[in-house]
Motif scaffolding. Structure first.
Motif, PDB file in Angstrom:
ATOM      1  N   TYR A   5       0.819  -1.205   0.000  1.00 43.89           N
ATOM      2  CA  TYR A   5       0.000   0.000   0.000  1.00 43.89           C
ATOM      3  C   TYR A   5       0.857   1.261   0.000  1.00 43.89           C
ATOM      4  N   ASP A  53      -1.399   7.196   6.011  1.00 39.19           N
ATOM      5  CA  ASP A  53      -2.535   6.728   5.211  1.00 39.19           C
ATOM      6  C   ASP A  53      -2.358   5.271   4.806  1.00 39.19           C
ATOM      7  N   ARG A  75      -4.810   2.263   6.066  1.00 38.55           N
ATOM      8  CA  ARG A  75      -5.528   1.463   5.067  1.00 38.55           C
ATOM      9  C   ARG A  75      -5.365  -0.023   5.373  1.00 38.55           C
TER      10      ARG A  75
END
Length: 216
Positions: A51, A69, A73
């Protein structure tokens, strides 16, 4: 490592992982605070790395936020609550890392004979702290923040080339063997590229440039 008789105008490096000892696993475990079973750790770690790659394919935004982030996630995928302030904790960790033990001396020797350049995905606030720990003088240090894009986007590499009024064939690029740099470097014509896995290197690796042996 590798040997070549190619005489570059510049030697360029990734920074974290290649020169700076990349140690994100310990911080990731700390931020998770025991919320993940040990047997799930390898899969979580692999997904987190994936990711992070996905996050940097889009438009540029602050590196700490990219880390936060990406981490959150993955947490959502594993049914875990996001961690407020995770990016700052990751950022503090990254800024605390030092050079690999086998980097400063050979890098300093290289710097006597070649202009050294760093092209990093980290913001300059990270590089301002990390680069002095490498013990060498750099001709230029470029960040995704300056380029307005992260590697693997071509824009990051092109920013370095345009800033130096150079072409890919002017560089010997040294990188850890990761997908962040392998494909775009070759697609842009960086054919003089040394990739290595630090865990697989021999005890006394050597990089020879233009018949000039340089330890490490």
């Amino acid at each position: 490592m590798a040997s070549t008789n190619f005489r570059p105008q510049y030697i360029s490096f990734d920074c974290y992982g290649t020169l700076i000892n990349f140690q994100l696993d310990a911080t990731t475990r700390h931020v998770l605070s025991g919320r993940l079973a040990q047997e799930q750790w390898p899969a979580f770690k692999a997904m987190f790395r994936g990711y992070r790659y996905d996050q940097v394919c889009g438009d540029y935004y602050a590196y700490e936020q990219v880390l936060e982030d990406a981490f959150n996630r993955v947490c959502r995928r594993w049914g875990l609550e996001p961690t407020e302030g995770a990016g700052a904790r990751f950022g503090d960790a990254v800024r605390g890392w030092g050079a690999h033990d086998d980097v400063p001396r050979p890098l300093e020797i290289m710097g006597r004979n070649y202009p050294l350049v760093i092209l990093s995905n980290a913001d300059h606030s990270f590089l301002d702290i990390s680069v002095p720990r490498l013990g060498a003088t750099f001709h230029a240090v470029y960040s995704a923040e300056q380029a307005g894009a992260y590697k693997p986007r071509y824009q990051a590499f092109e920013f370095m080339l345009d800033s130096l009024a150079a072409s890919p064939e002017d560089f010997l690029h040294v990188s850890s063997h990761t997908r962040y740099d392998l494909m775009p470097a070759h697609d842009l014509g960086f054919t003089n590229t040394v990739y290595f896995d630090r865990g697989l290197r021999p005890p006394q690796p050597r990089l020879q440039l233009h018949h000039r042996p340089v330890a490490g």
